[in-house]
Design a protein around this motif. Structure first.
Motif, PDB file in Angstrom:
ATOM      1  N   ILE A  92      -6.672   8.030  -5.761  1.00  0.00           N
ATOM      2  CA  ILE A  92      -6.698   8.380  -4.368  1.00  0.00           C
ATOM      3  C   ILE A  92      -8.045   8.640  -3.832  1.00  0.00           C
ATOM      4  N   LEU A  93      -9.003   9.305  -4.620  1.00  0.00           N
ATOM      5  CA  LEU A  93     -10.286   9.455  -4.125  1.00  0.00           C
ATOM      6  C   LEU A  93     -10.946   8.306  -3.958  1.00  0.00           C
ATOM      7  N   THR A  94     -10.840   7.387  -4.822  1.00  0.00           N
ATOM      8  CA  THR A  94     -11.518   6.137  -4.934  1.00  0.00           C
ATOM      9  C   THR A  94     -10.932   5.065  -3.545  1.00  0.00           C
ATOM     10  N   GLY A  95      -9.890   5.319  -3.074  1.00  0.00           N
ATOM     11  CA  GLY A  95      -9.341   4.601  -2.193  1.00  0.00           C
ATOM     12  C   GLY A  95      -9.949   4.786  -0.715  1.00  0.00           C
ATOM     13  N   ASP A  96      -9.968   3.406  -0.090  1.00  0.00           N
ATOM     14  CA  ASP A  96     -10.615   3.584   1.229  1.00  0.00           C
ATOM     15  C   ASP A  96      -9.436   3.340   2.396  1.00  0.00           C
ATOM     16  N   ILE A  97      -8.264   2.990   1.979  1.00  0.00           N
ATOM     17  CA  ILE A  97      -7.364   2.438   2.703  1.00  0.00           C
ATOM     18  C   ILE A  97      -6.175   2.803   1.997  1.00  0.00           C
ATOM     19  N   PHE A  98      -4.823   3.381   2.532  1.00  0.00           N
ATOM     20  CA  PHE A  98      -3.623   3.692   1.922  1.00  0.00           C
ATOM     21  C   PHE A  98      -2.448   3.037   2.422  1.00  0.00           C
ATOM     22  N   LEU A  99      -1.640   2.577   1.636  1.00  0.00           N
ATOM     23  CA  LEU A  99      -0.320   2.002   1.807  1.00  0.00           C
ATOM     24  C   LEU A  99       0.652   2.809   1.245  1.00  0.00           C
ATOM     25  N   LEU A 100       1.615   3.434   1.927  1.00  0.00           N
ATOM     26  CA  LEU A 100       2.643   4.313   1.565  1.00  0.00           C
ATOM     27  C   LEU A 100       4.010   3.588   1.617  1.00  0.00           C
ATOM     28  N   VAL A 101       4.651   3.127   0.464  1.00  0.00           N
ATOM     29  CA  VAL A 101       5.918   2.312   0.356  1.00  0.00           C
ATOM     30  C   VAL A 101       7.054   3.237   0.210  1.00  0.00           C
ATOM     31  N   PHE A 102       8.323   3.217   0.872  1.00  0.00           N
ATOM     32  CA  PHE A 102       9.361   3.876   0.623  1.00  0.00           C
ATOM     33  C   PHE A 102      10.750   2.696   0.984  1.00  0.00           C
ATOM     34  N   PHE A 136       3.548   3.383  11.384  1.00  0.00           N
ATOM     35  CA  PHE A 136       4.717   3.115  10.643  1.00  0.00           C
ATOM     36  C   PHE A 136       5.394   1.576  10.855  1.00  0.00           C
ATOM     37  N   PHE A 137       5.849   0.929   9.803  1.00  0.00           N
ATOM     38  CA  PHE A 137       6.406  -0.430  10.016  1.00  0.00           C
ATOM     39  C   PHE A 137       7.513  -0.318   9.117  1.00  0.00           C
ATOM     40  N   GLU A 138       8.695  -1.127   9.537  1.00  0.00           N
ATOM     41  CA  GLU A 138       9.961  -1.349   9.059  1.00  0.00           C
ATOM     42  C   GLU A 138       9.765  -2.951   8.299  1.00  0.00           C
ATOM     43  N   THR A 139       9.964  -3.086   7.298  1.00  0.00           N
ATOM     44  CA  THR A 139       9.665  -4.373   6.819  1.00  0.00           C
ATOM     45  C   THR A 139      10.535  -4.900   5.563  1.00  0.00           C
ATOM     46  N   SER A 140      10.747  -6.246   5.558  1.00  0.00           N
ATOM     47  CA  SER A 140      11.400  -6.661   4.340  1.00  0.00           C
ATOM     48  C   SER A 140      10.486  -7.621   3.734  1.00  0.00           C
ATOM     49  N   ALA A 141      10.174  -7.333   2.405  1.00  0.00           N
ATOM     50  CA  ALA A 141       9.188  -8.274   1.617  1.00  0.00           C
ATOM     51  C   ALA A 141      10.182  -9.620   1.359  1.00  0.00           C
ATOM     52  N   LYS A 142      11.571  -9.328   1.025  1.00  0.00           N
ATOM     53  CA  LYS A 142      12.228 -10.467   0.857  1.00  0.00           C
ATOM     54  C   LYS A 142      12.205 -11.746   1.979  1.00  0.00           C
ATOM     55  N   ASP A 143      12.566 -11.033   3.106  1.00  0.00           N
ATOM     56  CA  ASP A 143      12.809 -11.959   4.442  1.00  0.00           C
ATOM     57  C   ASP A 143      11.267 -12.008   5.007  1.00  0.00           C
ATOM     58  N   LEU A 196       5.873  -7.674   8.116  1.00  0.00           N
ATOM     59  CA  LEU A 196       4.876  -7.761   7.212  1.00  0.00           C
ATOM     60  C   LEU A 196       3.430  -8.011   7.930  1.00  0.00           C
ATOM     61  N   GLU A 197       3.550  -8.958   8.672  1.00  0.00           N
ATOM     62  CA  GLU A 197       2.380  -9.308   9.525  1.00  0.00           C
ATOM     63  C   GLU A 197       1.797  -8.269  10.180  1.00  0.00           C
ATOM     64  N   GLY A 198       2.639  -7.351  11.158  1.00  0.00           N
ATOM     65  CA  GLY A 198       2.026  -6.374  11.787  1.00  0.00           C
ATOM     66  C   GLY A 198       1.498  -5.017  11.086  1.00  0.00           C
ATOM     67  N   MET A 199       2.245  -5.033   9.747  1.00  0.00           N
ATOM     68  CA  MET A 199       1.646  -4.097   8.729  1.00  0.00           C
ATOM     69  C   MET A 199       0.366  -4.542   8.329  1.00  0.00           C
ATOM     70  N   PHE A 200       0.236  -5.779   7.929  1.00  0.00           N
ATOM     71  CA  PHE A 200      -1.054  -6.160   7.368  1.00  0.00           C
ATOM     72  C   PHE A 200      -2.245  -5.979   8.552  1.00  0.00           C
ATOM     73  N   ARG A 201      -1.891  -6.370   9.735  1.00  0.00           N
ATOM     74  CA  ARG A 201      -2.968  -6.184  10.642  1.00  0.00           C
ATOM     75  C   ARG A 201      -3.287  -4.657  10.961  1.00  0.00           C
ATOM     76  N   ALA A 202      -2.256  -3.749  10.780  1.00  0.00           N
ATOM     77  CA  ALA A 202      -2.572  -2.262  10.828  1.00  0.00           C
ATOM     78  C   ALA A 202      -3.433  -1.847   9.913  1.00  0.00           C
ATOM     79  N   LEU A 203      -3.372  -2.495   8.488  1.00  0.00           N
ATOM     80  CA  LEU A 203      -4.050  -2.067   7.587  1.00  0.00           C
ATOM     81  C   LEU A 203      -5.563  -2.569   8.042  1.00  0.00           C
TER      82      LEU A 203
END
Length: 352
Positions: free
Chosen positions: A180-190, A254-261, A265-272
């Protein structure tokens, strides 16, 4: 007295037979030593009774040795968890991981590490696969730790993004804290169909904020993107959007995604990219993938033409480093300690 024995070498199902003797002992020792370093026959070949071999049989050994070398060239050397990649010749790969900062091909502000955290089986690996330009993998294999490096060339500048999936650190608080301390950006997934994973994401967000608050340089808001994955399984949904808003706040990314479909994801990657100060072209749909060797040639070539008007012209492109390895924990620890001692009041490293 020159005693001889017959030596059998099984290679690719063929049993090679040759007679041993007392000729050229030093040469034979070196040949067998080189063979033993790359084969499972080492215990058998290192027997003192076969330390010598006749000159005629040297040709057989050299032929076998050449065969092994040919096999080594076509061996797969890419480490990837459940990636299903096609075999790649070692001739097409760099000898070591490509670090743009060490090579002087980019600036520190263009190097970022994204740390991915979340409960098991929520889809972290497949989300990373999508970012790396790979297909969804149906088969699930628990991830202990995965490290990837994607290199970009956008508008004449080189960028390096390291992706650390710290899934295996759930039971090791000190290691997770260091990540965590070495991270610059974080992606939390549930997972939207797993309430326990949502609860764990909430706790992880608190841990990230608490850890980053210990670093004096981190006075600004921590760049975190929260991903509710498996939106395609709406019938099994266990977490509502209102609950997410209540737990993370109205201004949470916050983004609702489906890695399968491959939805959301595009909006989430742009937010990152936006939160991390990266160009939008780092999103998978905004650049083309090239080989790592082509990427290296491009960067070196453009560096030599910095004074040219045509420098930096071209479509955004990226390459995935196939031999990327996570820096050692010692290096990460030094990085954290260094970030604290740059200030007037040095602070102890908050790892424990």
């Amino acid at each position: 007295m020159n005693a001889t024995e017959r030596l059998y070498l099984p290679i690719d199902g063929i049993l090679f037979s040759c007679l041993t003797g007392h000729h050229q002992p030093r040469i034979m020792h070196l040949v067998l030593q080189s063979l033993c370093q790359s084969t499972a026959l080492a215990p058998a070949l290192q027997h003192p009774q076969i330390s010598n071999i006749s000159k005629t049989d040297m040709g057989i050994i050299k032929t076998v040795k050449g065969r092994w070398r040919q096999q080594d060239k076509t061996a797969v050397v890419i480490r990837s968890s459940s990636s299903g990649n096609r075999p790649v010749s070692s001739d097409q790969l760099p000898l070591r991981s490509v670090d743009l900062l060490e090579l002087g091909l980019t600036k520190p502000r263009n190097c970022h590490r994204i740390v991915v955290l979340g409960a098991p089986k929520v889809g972290k690996t497949n989300i990373l696969r999508r970012f790396l330009g790979k297909e969804f993998e149906e088969h699930y294999e628990p991830t202990t730790e995965d490290f990837h490096r994607k290199l970009f060339y956008i508008c004449g500048e080189a960028y390096q993004i390291d992706l650390l999936d710290a899934a295996g650190e759930r039971d090791f608080p000190a290691k997770r804290r260091l990540s965590i301390l070495t991270g610059d950006i974080f992606l939390l997934v549930f997972s939207l169909d797993d309430r326990d994973s949502f609860t764990e994401a909430c706790e992880l967000l608190k841990e990230i904020k608490a850890a980053k608050a210990k670093l004096l340089k981190f006075k600004k808001k921590v760049p975190v993107v929260i991903c509710g994955n498996k939106a395609d399984q709406d019938a099994q949904r266990a977490v509502t959007r209102s609950e997410v808003t209540e737990s993370f706040g109205e201004d949470a990314s916050f983004f609702e995604t489906s890695a399968k479909d491959d939805t959301g994801l595009e909006g989430m990657f742009r937010a990152l990219a936006s939160l991390g100060g990266l160009p939008d072209e780092t999103s998978p749909s905004r650049h083309q993938i090239i080989s790592i060797l082509t990427y290296q040639s491009l960067c070196i070539g453009q560096r030599g033409r910095r004074g040219s008007r045509t420098g930096g012209v071209g479509a955004p492109c990226a390459a995935v480093d196939p031999v990327a390895r996570r820096p050692s924990f010692t290096s990460d620890l030094r990085l954290v300690l260094g970030s604290s001692t740059k200030h007037n009041k040095p602070e102890k490293c908050q790892i424990q």
